[in-house]
Motif scaffolding. Structure first.
Motif, PDB file in Angstrom:
ATOM      1  N   ARG A 125      42.550  15.031  40.100  1.00  0.00           N
ATOM      2  CA  ARG A 125      41.846  14.276  39.046  1.00  0.00           C
ATOM      3  C   ARG A 125      42.877  13.532  38.183  1.00  0.00           C
ATOM      4  NH1 ARG A 125      37.601  16.282  34.597  1.00  0.00           N
ATOM      5  NH2 ARG A 125      38.328  18.309  35.283  1.00  0.00           N
ATOM      6  N   VAL A 201      49.660  20.840  37.219  1.00  0.00           N
ATOM      7  CA  VAL A 201      48.629  20.252  38.065  1.00  0.00           C
ATOM      8  C   VAL A 201      49.111  20.183  39.499  1.00  0.00           C
ATOM      9  CG1 VAL A 201      47.375  18.130  38.566  1.00  0.00           C
ATOM     10  CG2 VAL A 201      47.533  18.947  36.237  1.00  0.00           C
ATOM     11  N   ARG A 203      51.016  22.069  40.949  1.00  0.00           N
ATOM     12  CA  ARG A 203      51.022  23.379  41.547  1.00  0.00           C
ATOM     13  C   ARG A 203      49.656  24.007  41.597  1.00  0.00           C
ATOM     14  NH1 ARG A 203      56.270  23.493  39.990  1.00  0.00           N
ATOM     15  NH2 ARG A 203      57.175  23.882  42.022  1.00  0.00           N
ATOM     16  N   SER A 204      48.650  23.379  41.093  1.00  0.00           N
ATOM     17  CA  SER A 204      47.409  24.117  40.895  1.00  0.00           C
ATOM     18  C   SER A 204      46.807  24.550  42.210  1.00  0.00           C
ATOM     19  CB  SER A 204      46.397  23.303  40.087  1.00  0.00           C
ATOM     20  OG  SER A 204      45.974  22.191  40.805  1.00  0.00           O
ATOM     21  N   THR A 205      46.498  25.801  42.280  1.00  0.00           N
ATOM     22  CA  THR A 205      45.730  26.348  43.387  1.00  0.00           C
ATOM     23  C   THR A 205      44.275  26.032  43.047  1.00  0.00           C
ATOM     24  OG1 THR A 205      45.793  28.427  42.195  1.00  0.00           O
ATOM     25  CG2 THR A 205      47.374  28.157  43.934  1.00  0.00           C
ATOM     26  N   PRO A 206      43.382  26.188  43.968  1.00  0.00           N
ATOM     27  CA  PRO A 206      42.009  25.779  43.700  1.00  0.00           C
ATOM     28  C   PRO A 206      41.485  26.298  42.367  1.00  0.00           C
ATOM     29  CG  PRO A 206      42.204  26.485  45.959  1.00  0.00           C
ATOM     30  CD  PRO A 206      43.525  26.730  45.322  1.00  0.00           C
ATOM     31  N   GLY A 207      40.943  25.446  41.588  1.00  0.00           N
ATOM     32  CA  GLY A 207      40.423  25.867  40.286  1.00  0.00           C
ATOM     33  C   GLY A 207      39.813  24.666  39.612  1.00  0.00           C
ATOM     34  N   ASP A 208      39.120  24.879  38.526  1.00  0.00           N
ATOM     35  CA  ASP A 208      38.545  23.707  37.884  1.00  0.00           C
ATOM     36  C   ASP A 208      39.451  23.156  36.786  1.00  0.00           C
ATOM     37  OD1 ASP A 208      38.096  25.874  36.294  1.00  0.00           O
ATOM     38  OD2 ASP A 208      35.937  25.763  36.336  1.00  0.00           O
ATOM     39  N   ALA A 209      39.738  23.941  35.777  1.00  0.00           N
ATOM     40  CA  ALA A 209      40.590  23.413  34.719  1.00  0.00           C
ATOM     41  C   ALA A 209      41.993  23.989  34.843  1.00  0.00           C
ATOM     42  CB  ALA A 209      40.011  23.789  33.360  1.00  0.00           C
ATOM     43  N   VAL A 210      42.963  23.215  34.541  1.00  0.00           N
ATOM     44  CA  VAL A 210      44.340  23.718  34.513  1.00  0.00           C
ATOM     45  C   VAL A 210      44.661  24.071  33.066  1.00  0.00           C
ATOM     46  CG1 VAL A 210      46.751  23.165  34.941  1.00  0.00           C
ATOM     47  CG2 VAL A 210      44.980  22.246  36.429  1.00  0.00           C
ATOM     48  N   LYS A 211      45.248  25.252  32.853  1.00  0.00           N
ATOM     49  CA  LYS A 211      45.580  25.625  31.486  1.00  0.00           C
ATOM     50  C   LYS A 211      46.794  24.810  31.042  1.00  0.00           C
ATOM     51  CE  LYS A 211      43.513  30.167  31.309  1.00  0.00           C
ATOM     52  NZ  LYS A 211      43.296  30.741  32.650  1.00  0.00           N
TER      53      LYS A 211
ATOM     54  N   GLY B  43      43.483  30.109  41.245  1.00  0.00           N
ATOM     55  CA  GLY B  43      44.725  30.150  40.482  1.00  0.00           C
ATOM     56  C   GLY B  43      44.480  30.236  38.993  1.00  0.00           C
ATOM     57  N   SER B  44      43.372  29.634  38.545  1.00  0.00           N
ATOM     58  CA  SER B  44      43.079  29.609  37.115  1.00  0.00           C
ATOM     59  C   SER B  44      42.351  30.860  36.646  1.00  0.00           C
ATOM     60  CB  SER B  44      42.231  28.380  36.797  1.00  0.00           C
ATOM     61  OG  SER B  44      41.107  28.357  37.653  1.00  0.00           O
ATOM     62  N   ARG B 101      33.899  34.743  36.343  1.00  0.00           N
ATOM     63  CA  ARG B 101      34.763  33.611  36.698  1.00  0.00           C
ATOM     64  C   ARG B 101      36.221  34.055  36.859  1.00  0.00           C
ATOM     65  NH1 ARG B 101      37.756  30.433  38.072  1.00  0.00           N
ATOM     66  NH2 ARG B 101      37.718  28.161  37.988  1.00  0.00           N
ATOM     67  N   TYR B 147      38.043  16.564  44.256  1.00  0.00           N
ATOM     68  CA  TYR B 147      39.500  16.479  44.177  1.00  0.00           C
ATOM     69  C   TYR B 147      40.182  17.575  44.973  1.00  0.00           C
ATOM     70  CZ  TYR B 147      38.504  13.224  40.412  1.00  0.00           C
ATOM     71  OH  TYR B 147      38.040  12.163  39.676  1.00  0.00           O
ATOM     72  N   ASN B 149      42.527  19.441  44.199  1.00  0.00           N
ATOM     73  CA  ASN B 149      42.851  20.674  43.472  1.00  0.00           C
ATOM     74  C   ASN B 149      41.600  21.328  42.901  1.00  0.00           C
ATOM     75  OD1 ASN B 149      42.641  18.490  41.751  1.00  0.00           O
ATOM     76  ND2 ASN B 149      44.174  19.212  40.309  1.00  0.00           N
ATOM     77  N   GLN B 150      40.498  21.118  43.585  1.00  0.00           N
ATOM     78  CA  GLN B 150      39.265  21.811  43.234  1.00  0.00           C
ATOM     79  C   GLN B 150      38.669  22.422  44.475  1.00  0.00           C
ATOM     80  OE1 GLN B 150      36.970  18.521  41.898  1.00  0.00           O
ATOM     81  NE2 GLN B 150      37.474  18.841  39.759  1.00  0.00           N
ATOM     82  N   THR B 151      37.814  23.412  44.292  1.00  0.00           N
ATOM     83  CA  THR B 151      37.070  23.922  45.436  1.00  0.00           C
ATOM     84  C   THR B 151      35.859  24.675  44.927  1.00  0.00           C
ATOM     85  OG1 THR B 151      37.234  25.140  47.528  1.00  0.00           O
ATOM     86  CG2 THR B 151      38.293  26.127  45.630  1.00  0.00           C
ATOM     87  N   PHE B 153      33.726  28.368  44.780  1.00  0.00           N
ATOM     88  CA  PHE B 153      34.015  29.806  44.804  1.00  0.00           C
ATOM     89  C   PHE B 153      32.751  30.600  45.054  1.00  0.00           C
ATOM     90  CE2 PHE B 153      38.248  29.122  43.737  1.00  0.00           C
ATOM     91  CZ  PHE B 153      38.334  28.246  42.669  1.00  0.00           C
ATOM     92  N   ASN B 229      53.907  25.679  48.683  1.00  0.00           N
ATOM     93  CA  ASN B 229      54.305  26.674  47.679  1.00  0.00           C
ATOM     94  C   ASN B 229      53.147  27.541  47.204  1.00  0.00           C
ATOM     95  OD1 ASN B 229      52.857  24.913  46.104  1.00  0.00           O
ATOM     96  ND2 ASN B 229      54.384  24.735  44.522  1.00  0.00           N
ATOM     97  N   ASP B 230      52.013  27.443  47.852  1.00  0.00           N
ATOM     98  CA  ASP B 230      50.836  28.220  47.484  1.00  0.00           C
ATOM     99  C   ASP B 230      50.861  29.532  48.266  1.00  0.00           C
ATOM    100  OD1 ASP B 230      47.270  27.290  47.408  1.00  0.00           O
ATOM    101  OD2 ASP B 230      48.383  28.939  46.496  1.00  0.00           O
TER     102      ASP B 230
END
Lengths: 221, 240
Positions: A125, A201, A203-211, B43-44, B101, B147, B149-151, B153, B229-230
């Motif tokens: 994004r 970002v 490095r982000s693994t699947p997720g919605d928001a990045v902290k 990851g989050s 979550r 995107y 970097n989304q998926t 769950f 790197n994941d």
């Protein structure tokens, strides 16, 4: 030395995939009031921004930077990879057509997203980052509508930063996120925060928001 | 009949940040059938490694129950499994005093029976099969949403993002992988598996008796870590 072909799994060949891209659009105010120390620090911040991103392998491969300055509205750089990015030396110029700058920038971004997608390349994004020190001298309501619509449809994430003298009330109406006020001329710190956030970002693994890190290093709280 | 190896390895970015490996996997028997499951924690999400472990274990439990009751697994079993997993994840979340979550994770599973197979996926893992003619296929293309970097769950995927199907006939070779390995194992633009990756990987377990420890070493090798790197998980199963 062991014969490589004797190592189990050693013969597997890796696919050749292009990296996903994270477009970063910078909308930068270079109106008359930005002259002097403000622009000097902004320019220095941009140079450091490039170096910071280059130092991170993934961010260097994935981030693409575009810059639209205003006023007058000028497309300083269309989206380009970090390595090829040439940090500009902005000079104080005219007034503050913020609305037109946003429109121009978002148009560049739309085109870039289409190109990335058409080439089957992954996309993170995009970020849109506006830095201004004044009040707009043109109609900005259209821009505000476009920003809200883009945020709602998750087309990009929009952030605004007000420099000393900025109309923070206007900025608060521009997008859904509260605008941040730059402390003094801490542009260097602002761009360090931005590159650090972009590395998260990348490095982000699947997720919605990045902290994101707290912007306390450069923003007035 | 089946030869299997499996490993989950923490990615270098998690190593750097101090996060644990959030991938989990399971290889087991459900009656006479072989079950392969992988799950990738978000990851989050703070406790997603617990989520991914739970999803693997509970999938096995549920499938065992279904087959014991004589149920025939088909596409409808997908949402049913997800409903069960959500119950268990919610229970766990309450125990830990967190929101569900915080346990978010993906799921890819293959249950290989006698002349049939049941396959399920939520999110951006991948199941790759090879038929008797040597043709490789990705069963459900990794589901990223808009995107990269989304998926989706298990915890909150809409019904349309729950993919399940029953096939008649059983593949010769099956691989399950989480998205950490996609850049190496899949041709992303073409949306297909990369044969020069899978061929040697399967050959290693068929002709060289490679084991899971060696697989883990491979997944953590400099060559792999230079490209990704994941967290990385791979299960390989072969009938050859």
């Amino acid at each position: 030395m062991t014969d490589f072909s004797q190592i189990p799994f050693g013969l597997a060949e890796f696919a050749d995939n292009p990296e996903p891209r994270c477009p970063v659009l910078l909308l930068l105010d270079n109106s008359g009031s930005m002259s002097g120390e403000k622009l000097a620090q902004l320019n220095a911040g941009l140079a450091a921004f490039r170096e910071d991103l280059l130092a991170d392998e993934l961010a260097a491969k994935r981030c693409e930077i575009a810059i639209v300055s205003f006023g007058p509205v000028r497309e300083v750089t269309d989206f380009v990879g970090v390595e090829a990015f040439n940090p500009p030396l902005l000079e104080a110029a005219g007034d503050t057509p913020l609305g037109a700058a946003v429109a121009r920038g978002l148009s560049l971004l739309r085109t870039r997203k289409d190109t990335i997608r058409q080439n089957g390349i992954g996309l993170y994004r995009p970020w849109v980052f506006l830095i201004t020190d004044g009040a707009p001298t043109d109609d900005w309501e259209g821009a505000a509508a476009a920003i809200r619509e883009g945020e709602a449809s998750k087309s990009f994430a929009f952030f605004s930063v007000g420099v000393d003298g900025a109309n923070m009330d206007m900025l608060a109406q521009l997008g859904p996120r509260a605008p941040l006020k730059l402390s003094g001329v801490k542009f260097r710190e602002l761009f360090q925060w931005l590159s650090s956030s972009l590395k998260s970002v990348s490095r982000s693994t699947p997720g919605d928001a990045v902290k994101l890190d707290s912007p306390q290093g450069w923003a007035e709280v | 009949m089946w030869r299997t190896v499996a490993a989950s390895v923490r990615g270098t970015s998690h190593l750097q940040s101090g996060a644990p490996c959030q991938d989990a996997h399971l290889v087991g028997n459900v009656g006479p059938n072989l079950l392969l499951v992988v799950s990738d924690g978000a990851g989050s999400a703070a406790h997603s490694q617990l989520g991914s472990e739970l999803v693997c274990q509970m999938s096995a439990l549920w499938l065992d129950e279904q087959l014991s009751m004589g149920e025939r697994l088909d596409a409808e079993a997908g949402p049913q499994l997800v409903a069960f997993l959500r119950e268990r994840l919610n229970q766990k979340a309450t125990e830990l005093q967190v929101t569900p979550r915080e346990l978010a994770c993906t799921l890819s599973g293959a249950l290989l029976g006698d002349g049939w197979a049941w396959l399920v996926q939520i999110g951006d893992g991948a199941i790759v099969t090879e038929d008797e003619n040597g043709v490789l296929n990705v069963v459900f293309w990794p589901d990223n949403g808009e995107y990269s970097n989304q998926t989706y769950f298990v915890t909150d995927a809409p019904d349309a993002a729950i993919h399940a199907l029953r096939v008649e006939g059983v593949p010769e070779r099956v691989a399950l992988l989480t998205d950490g390995l996609h850049p190496l194992a899949l041709q992303l633009a073409a949306r297909q598996p990369h044969p020069p990756f899978f061929g040697p990987m399967f050959a290693a377990i068929e002709t060289q008796q490679a084991d899971s420890v060696q697989l883990a070493q491979f997944l953590d090798s400099p060559a792999v870590n230079a490209r990704v790197n994941d967290d990385k998980t791979l299960i390989l199963a072969s009938r050859r």
